[in-house]
Motif scaffolding. Structure first.
Motif, PDB file in Angstrom:
ATOM      1  N   ALA A   1      30.452   3.344  15.192  1.00  0.00           N
ATOM      2  CA  ALA A   1      29.868   4.675  15.414  1.00  0.00           C
ATOM      3  C   ALA A   1      28.793   4.632  16.511  1.00  0.00           C
ATOM      4  CB  ALA A   1      29.285   5.218  14.111  1.00  0.00           C
ATOM      5  N   GLU A   2      28.015   3.554  16.492  1.00  0.00           N
ATOM      6  CA  GLU A   2      26.982   3.376  17.523  1.00  0.00           C
ATOM      7  C   GLU A   2      27.570   3.409  18.937  1.00  0.00           C
ATOM      8  OE1 GLU A   2      24.588  -0.420  17.776  1.00  0.00           O
ATOM      9  OE2 GLU A   2      24.448   0.095  15.626  1.00  0.00           O
ATOM     10  N   GLY A   3      28.824   2.980  19.062  1.00  0.00           N
ATOM     11  CA  GLY A   3      29.464   2.905  20.365  1.00  0.00           C
ATOM     12  C   GLY A   3      29.923   4.260  20.897  1.00  0.00           C
ATOM     13  N   GLY A   4      29.655   5.338  20.150  1.00  0.00           N
ATOM     14  CA  GLY A   4      30.096   6.664  20.597  1.00  0.00           C
ATOM     15  C   GLY A   4      31.551   6.911  20.233  1.00  0.00           C
ATOM     16  N   GLU A   5      32.247   7.723  21.022  1.00  0.00           N
ATOM     17  CA  GLU A   5      33.609   8.115  20.663  1.00  0.00           C
ATOM     18  C   GLU A   5      34.560   6.917  20.636  1.00  0.00           C
ATOM     19  OE1 GLU A   5      35.202  11.400  22.893  1.00  0.00           O
ATOM     20  OE2 GLU A   5      37.231  11.077  22.135  1.00  0.00           O
ATOM     21  N   LEU A   6      35.395   6.849  19.604  1.00  0.00           N
ATOM     22  CA  LEU A   6      36.472   5.859  19.525  1.00  0.00           C
ATOM     23  C   LEU A   6      37.737   6.565  20.029  1.00  0.00           C
ATOM     24  CD1 LEU A   6      37.488   3.034  18.426  1.00  0.00           C
ATOM     25  CD2 LEU A   6      38.131   4.286  16.365  1.00  0.00           C
ATOM     26  N   TYR A   7      38.294   6.045  21.109  1.00  0.00           N
ATOM     27  CA  TYR A   7      39.463   6.719  21.704  1.00  0.00           C
ATOM     28  C   TYR A   7      40.721   6.338  20.965  1.00  0.00           C
ATOM     29  CZ  TYR A   7      36.122   7.698  25.376  1.00  0.00           C
ATOM     30  OH  TYR A   7      35.009   8.134  26.055  1.00  0.00           O
ATOM     31  N   HIS A   8      40.901   6.936  19.788  1.00  0.00           N
ATOM     32  CA  HIS A   8      42.014   6.556  18.928  1.00  0.00           C
ATOM     33  C   HIS A   8      42.230   7.605  17.840  1.00  0.00           C
ATOM     34  CE1 HIS A   8      44.756   4.053  16.697  1.00  0.00           C
ATOM     35  NE2 HIS A   8      44.023   4.151  15.616  1.00  0.00           N
ATOM     36  N   GLY A   9      43.476   7.909  17.548  1.00  0.00           N
ATOM     37  CA  GLY A   9      43.768   8.835  16.451  1.00  0.00           C
ATOM     38  C   GLY A   9      45.213   9.275  16.482  1.00  0.00           C
ATOM     39  N   TYR A  10      45.668   9.835  15.378  1.00  0.00           N
ATOM     40  CA  TYR A  10      47.054  10.280  15.272  1.00  0.00           C
ATOM     41  C   TYR A  10      47.085  11.775  14.964  1.00  0.00           C
ATOM     42  CZ  TYR A  10      47.371   5.237  14.487  1.00  0.00           C
ATOM     43  OH  TYR A  10      47.240   3.877  14.594  1.00  0.00           O
ATOM     44  N   THR A  11      48.067  12.461  15.485  1.00  0.00           N
ATOM     45  CA  THR A  11      48.219  13.892  15.188  1.00  0.00           C
ATOM     46  C   THR A  11      48.125  14.137  13.682  1.00  0.00           C
ATOM     47  OG1 THR A  11      49.637  14.140  17.111  1.00  0.00           O
ATOM     48  CG2 THR A  11      49.805  15.850  15.423  1.00  0.00           C
ATOM     49  N   TYR A  12      48.730  13.211  12.921  1.00  0.00           N
ATOM     50  CA  TYR A  12      48.788  13.413  11.475  1.00  0.00           C
ATOM     51  C   TYR A  12      47.746  12.616  10.700  1.00  0.00           C
ATOM     52  CZ  TYR A  12      53.143  15.756  12.673  1.00  0.00           C
ATOM     53  OH  TYR A  12      54.067  16.612  13.210  1.00  0.00           O
ATOM     54  N   SER A  13      46.682  12.146  11.383  1.00  0.00           N
ATOM     55  CA  SER A  13      45.582  11.478  10.663  1.00  0.00           C
ATOM     56  C   SER A  13      45.008  12.435   9.608  1.00  0.00           C
ATOM     57  CB  SER A  13      44.469  11.094  11.639  1.00  0.00           C
ATOM     58  OG  SER A  13      44.816   9.950  12.384  1.00  0.00           O
ATOM     59  N   GLY A  14      45.110  12.070   8.345  1.00  0.00           N
ATOM     60  CA  GLY A  14      44.567  12.901   7.266  1.00  0.00           C
ATOM     61  C   GLY A  14      45.354  14.172   7.035  1.00  0.00           C
ATOM     62  N   HIS A  15      46.652  14.158   7.331  1.00  0.00           N
ATOM     63  CA  HIS A  15      47.501  15.355   7.150  1.00  0.00           C
ATOM     64  C   HIS A  15      47.225  16.017   5.799  1.00  0.00           C
ATOM     65  CE1 HIS A  15      50.952  17.917   6.617  1.00  0.00           C
ATOM     66  NE2 HIS A  15      51.222  17.767   7.902  1.00  0.00           N
ATOM     67  N   PRO A  16      46.945  17.324   5.800  1.00  0.00           N
ATOM     68  CA  PRO A  16      46.495  17.948   4.552  1.00  0.00           C
ATOM     69  C   PRO A  16      47.504  17.857   3.398  1.00  0.00           C
ATOM     70  CG  PRO A  16      46.803  19.594   6.291  1.00  0.00           C
ATOM     71  CD  PRO A  16      46.870  18.257   6.938  1.00  0.00           C
ATOM     72  N   VAL A  17      48.793  18.002   3.696  1.00  0.00           N
ATOM     73  CA  VAL A  17      49.768  17.945   2.588  1.00  0.00           C
ATOM     74  C   VAL A  17      49.849  16.515   2.046  1.00  0.00           C
ATOM     75  CG1 VAL A  17      52.163  18.339   1.902  1.00  0.00           C
ATOM     76  CG2 VAL A  17      51.066  19.890   3.548  1.00  0.00           C
ATOM     77  N   ALA A  18      49.909  15.538   2.954  1.00  0.00           N
ATOM     78  CA  ALA A  18      49.975  14.138   2.526  1.00  0.00           C
ATOM     79  C   ALA A  18      48.710  13.757   1.754  1.00  0.00           C
ATOM     80  CB  ALA A  18      50.164  13.223   3.734  1.00  0.00           C
ATOM     81  N   ALA A  19      47.567  14.211   2.250  1.00  0.00           N
ATOM     82  CA  ALA A  19      46.298  13.867   1.595  1.00  0.00           C
ATOM     83  C   ALA A  19      46.221  14.504   0.205  1.00  0.00           C
ATOM     84  CB  ALA A  19      45.119  14.311   2.458  1.00  0.00           C
ATOM     85  N   ALA A  20      46.639  15.742   0.094  1.00  0.00           N
ATOM     86  CA  ALA A  20      46.591  16.425  -1.214  1.00  0.00           C
ATOM     87  C   ALA A  20      47.513  15.730  -2.211  1.00  0.00           C
ATOM     88  CB  ALA A  20      46.983  17.903  -1.047  1.00  0.00           C
ATOM     89  N   VAL A  21      48.687  15.305  -1.737  1.00  0.00           N
ATOM     90  CA  VAL A  21      49.645  14.625  -2.615  1.00  0.00           C
ATOM     91  C   VAL A  21      49.089  13.252  -3.027  1.00  0.00           C
ATOM     92  CG1 VAL A  21      51.937  13.548  -2.652  1.00  0.00           C
ATOM     93  CG2 VAL A  21      51.668  15.898  -1.823  1.00  0.00           C
ATOM     94  N   ALA A  22      48.480  12.549  -2.085  1.00  0.00           N
ATOM     95  CA  ALA A  22      47.896  11.236  -2.403  1.00  0.00           C
ATOM     96  C   ALA A  22      46.793  11.384  -3.444  1.00  0.00           C
ATOM     97  CB  ALA A  22      47.347  10.583  -1.135  1.00  0.00           C
ATOM     98  N   LEU A  23      45.988  12.407  -3.278  1.00  0.00           N
ATOM     99  CA  LEU A  23      44.889  12.646  -4.226  1.00  0.00           C
ATOM    100  C   LEU A  23      45.438  12.910  -5.635  1.00  0.00           C
ATOM    101  CD1 LEU A  23      41.801  12.809  -3.960  1.00  0.00           C
ATOM    102  CD2 LEU A  23      42.047  15.272  -3.662  1.00  0.00           C
ATOM    103  N   GLU A  24      46.499  13.676  -5.710  1.00  0.00           N
ATOM    104  CA  GLU A  24      47.115  13.962  -7.011  1.00  0.00           C
ATOM    105  C   GLU A  24      47.711  12.679  -7.613  1.00  0.00           C
ATOM    106  OE1 GLU A  24      46.846  16.375  -8.909  1.00  0.00           O
ATOM    107  OE2 GLU A  24      48.582  16.448 -10.257  1.00  0.00           O
ATOM    108  N   ASN A  25      48.292  11.845  -6.754  1.00  0.00           N
ATOM    109  CA  ASN A  25      48.826  10.551  -7.196  1.00  0.00           C
ATOM    110  C   ASN A  25      47.705   9.685  -7.789  1.00  0.00           C
ATOM    111  OD1 ASN A  25      50.685   8.158  -7.160  1.00  0.00           O
ATOM    112  ND2 ASN A  25      49.314   7.491  -5.523  1.00  0.00           N
ATOM    113  N   LEU A  26      46.557   9.653  -7.117  1.00  0.00           N
ATOM    114  CA  LEU A  26      45.426   8.851  -7.619  1.00  0.00           C
ATOM    115  C   LEU A  26      44.912   9.414  -8.943  1.00  0.00           C
ATOM    116  CD1 LEU A  26      43.422   8.138  -4.317  1.00  0.00           C
ATOM    117  CD2 LEU A  26      45.208   6.761  -5.398  1.00  0.00           C
ATOM    118  N   ARG A  27      44.910  10.737  -9.051  1.00  0.00           N
ATOM    119  CA  ARG A  27      44.493  11.362 -10.318  1.00  0.00           C
ATOM    120  C   ARG A  27      45.403  10.906 -11.451  1.00  0.00           C
ATOM    121  NH1 ARG A  27      45.833  14.820 -13.846  1.00  0.00           N
ATOM    122  NH2 ARG A  27      47.706  15.566 -12.779  1.00  0.00           N
ATOM    123  N   ILE A  28      46.707  10.900 -11.182  1.00  0.00           N
ATOM    124  CA  ILE A  28      47.663  10.496 -12.220  1.00  0.00           C
ATOM    125  C   ILE A  28      47.459   9.022 -12.596  1.00  0.00           C
ATOM    126  CG2 ILE A  28      50.130  10.043 -12.608  1.00  0.00           C
ATOM    127  CD1 ILE A  28      50.695  12.756 -11.252  1.00  0.00           C
TER     128      ILE A  28
END
Ligand SMILES: *Cc1c(COP(=O)(O)O)cnc(C)c1O
Length: 464
Positions: free
Chosen positions: A313-340
Motif C-alpha cells: 500500500a505504501e508503494g501507491g497504486e498496484l497496477y493489477h486487477g481482474y474485471t471480475y475481482s470480487g464479482h458480486p454474484v460469486a462473492a455472495a455465493v461464496a459467503l453463503e457457502n461459508l455460512r453453511i
C-alpha cells in the motif's frame, strides 16, 4: 441450431462435444474416439450421467464441492444478487456489499494477521497475483533484486503462465514454457523418493533443500517460497511430520515471504478451516479458490498479511486487477457457502465423523495385494499401488499405466477416484455420510480387485 438439452441422446451430445468443445488437460483425439461421459445432475455426493447411472463422487468435482451438490440456498442467493446488482467492478474507488462482506468474513476466518483479501476468478489467477505481490513488496522495500520465487517439483499452482510456472510439472512447462525467476526444489514424497531414509529424516532433508537453494541464489535474490500444505494434483503427497516445521524455521531465519497455496486444503478439507492450521504454518499470503464457493461460482483470491499489505500500500497504486475481482454474484455465493460450512458444523463433521470413519476403512485397504500405503488427512487421501510393498517398488510398465487401469475400473463401477501416476486419490465432498463412505470403499475394493485380476492376466505385476 436446435436446443441442446439433457434429453438429447448421449451419442449426439458426445459428437457435438467432440466437434466443438476443447477440453482442459485432455487428449482431444483420444476423447473423441471414446466420447465424454456427460454429467447431468448432482445432489450431495452423487452425480447422475446422461445414461441415468448414479456415480459416487470421491473427488468433490475437482476438489471443490465441499458442501456437496444441489444446495438450493446458493442458487437463491445467486438469483437474488443478480436481480439486485449483477455486476459492478471494484477498480475505480467503488465497492459493493458482497465483496466487502466476503473479505471481512475471510479476514475473520483466516489465522493470525491475514486480514486483507485480493479477489481473483480462480486459483491460477490468484497465484499470478501473488507473483506480482511478493515482487512488488520487495520493490517497495527498495530491494528490487529480491524477485525469485522458490517452489517445488510436482507442485501444482494452476495453469496460467504464472501458475503453471510456479507449479513444478515439467509436462506443463513443456507446453508453452515457463516465466523467469521461478526455481524448484524437491518434493517431500517419501514413498517414491525416500529411499532407505525414515520419513522423518527424508522430510528434513527435503525441507533443507530450501535453505541450500536460498544460499545458492543469495538471500538478496529470493522473494518467497510457495507450497501447498498437502500437494493435491501431484498425488495427495502428505509431507512427513518434520517437513513444515523445518520450512517455517528456514523462512523465518532468512526473512523471505511464505505463500501457502490453500486452494485445495482450505475450507475444511484437512479438518480445520485451513491446512496451514493443520500443519502449524504461518504464511504471509494464502491462495484460495475451489472450496471457497464449493465450486458453485468461479472465484479465488489471496489472503494477505497486515505486513505485506501495508508495504504494498505504501508503494501507491498496484497496477493489477481482474474485471471480475470480487464479482458480486460469486462473492455472495461464496459467503453463503461459508455460512453453511460454519452453521452446519461441517468441519466438525470432517474431524469427528467422516475422517475417523473413512480412516479406518482407508487404512484397511493396505491388506489388498496392490496397495502399499494408505494416507489420509481430513478428507484428502491417497493409496500407492505397488508390485512389492516391502521395497516400495515401481511397476515395470510406464508410470501411470496401472493407475490408469485402476481408474478405468473405478469409472466402470460408478466411483470417481482419480489416479496420479500409480497413486489413487480421493477428496470427497466434506458432507459425506458413513453409509456413503461404505459405498465408496466397497466400490474402491471391487475396482482394485478387478484391476489386480487384469494386471495378473496381462503379466503386468512385475517390478521395475
Ligand atoms: C486447482 C489448483 C489451483 C488452480 O486453481 P484454478 O481455479 O484451476 O485456476 C492452484 N493451486 C492449487 C493447489 C490447486 O489445486
Amino acid at each position: 441450431m436446435n436446443m441442446i438439452t439433457n434429453h438429447m441422446p448421449t451419442e449426439e451430445l458426445q459428437a457435438l462435444d467432440a466437434a466443438h468443445h476443447m477440453h482442459p488437460f485432455t487428449d482431444a483425439n483420444g476423447l473423441a474416439k471414446k466420447g465424454a461421459r456427460i454429467i447431468t445432475q448432482g445432489k450431495g455426493v452423487w452425480l447422475t450421467d446422461s445414461r441415468g447411472e448414479k456415480i459416487i463422487d470421491g473427488m468433490a468435482g475437482l476438489w471443490c464441492v465441499n458442501i456437496g451438490y444441489g444446495r438450493p440456498e446458493l442458487a437463491e442467493v445467486a438469483a437474488r444478487q443478480m436481480n439486485e446488482l449483477a455486476y459492478y467492478n471494484t477498480f475505480f474507488q467503488t465497492s459493493h456489499v458482497p465483496a466487502i462482506a466476503l473479505a471481512a468474513k475471510l479476514a475473520e476466518l483466516a489465522p493470525g494477521d491475514l486480514n486483507h483479501v485480493f479477489f481473483a476468478g480462480s486459483g491460477s489467477e490468484a497465484n499470478d497475483t501473488n507473483i506480482r505481490l511478493v515482487r512488488r513488496y520487495w520493490q517497495v522495500k527498495d530491494m528490487p533484486e529480491k524477485r525469485v520465487i522458490i517452489a517445488r517439483t510436482n507442485g501444482y499452482h494452476g495453469s496460467t503462465m504464472g501458475g503453471g510456472s510456479l507449479g513444478g510439472m515439467s509436462p506443463i512447462h513443456a507446453h508453452g514454457g515457463k516465466i523467469d525467476g521461478i526455481v524448484h526444489i524437491g518434493q517431500p514424497d517419501w514413498w517414491s523418493e525416500g529411499g532407505d531414509m525414515t520419513p522423518e529424516e527424508f522430510g528434513l532433508m527435503r525441507a533443507r533443500e530450501l535453505e541450500e537453494k536460498i544460499l545458492e541464489l543469495g538471500v538478496d535474490k529470493v522473494a518467497a517460497f510457495i507450497g501447498e500444505p498437502i500437494q493435491g494434483a501431484g498425488g495427495v503427497i502428505i509431507p512427513p511430520s518434520t517437513y513444515w516445521p523445518e520450512i517455517q524455521r528456514i523462512v523465518d531465519k532468512y526473512g523471505i515471504l511464505l505463500i501457502a497455496d490453500e486452494v485445495i486444503t482450505g475450507f475444511g478439507r484437512t479438518g480445520n478451516w485451513f491446512g496451514s492450521q493443520t500443519f502449524g504454518i504461518r504464511p504471509h499470503i494464502m491462495t484460495i479458490a475451489k472450496g471457497l464457493s464449493s465450486g458453485y461460482q468461479p472465484i479465488g483470491g489471496s489472503i494477505i498479511s497486515d505486513e505485506v499489505f501495508n508495504v504494498v500500500a505504501e508503494g501507491g497504486e498496484l497496477y493489477h486487477g481482474y474485471t471480475y475481482s470480487g464479482h458480486p454474484v460469486a462473492a455472495a455465493v461464496a459467503l453463503e457457502n461459508l455460512r453453511i460450512i460454519e452453521e452446519e458444523g461441517i468441519i466438525d463433521h470432517v474431524r469427528n465423523v467422516a475422517h475417523p470413519y473413512l480412516k479406518e476403512r482407508w487404512d484397511a485397504l493396505t491388506d489388498h495385494p496392490l496397495v502399499g500405503e494408505a494416507k489420509l488427512v481430513g478428507l484428502m487421501g491417497s493409496i500407492a499401488l505397488t508390485p512389492n510393498k516391502a521395497t516400495r517398488a515401481k511397476f515395470a510398465s510406464e508410470a501411470g499405466t496401472v493407475g490408469f487401469r485402476c481408474r478405468e475400473r473405478c469409472f466402470a463401477n460408478n466411483l470417481i477416484m482419480r489416479h496420479v501416476g500409480d497413486r489413487m486419490i480421493i477428496a470427497p465432498p466434506l458432507v459425506i455420510k458413513p453409509e456413503e463412505i461404505d459405498i465408496l470403499i466397497t466400490r474402491a475394493r471391487k475396482s482394485l480387485d478387478e484391476c489386480y485380476a487384469g494386471l495378473k492376466e496381462d503379466g503386468l505385476l512385475k517390478s521395475a
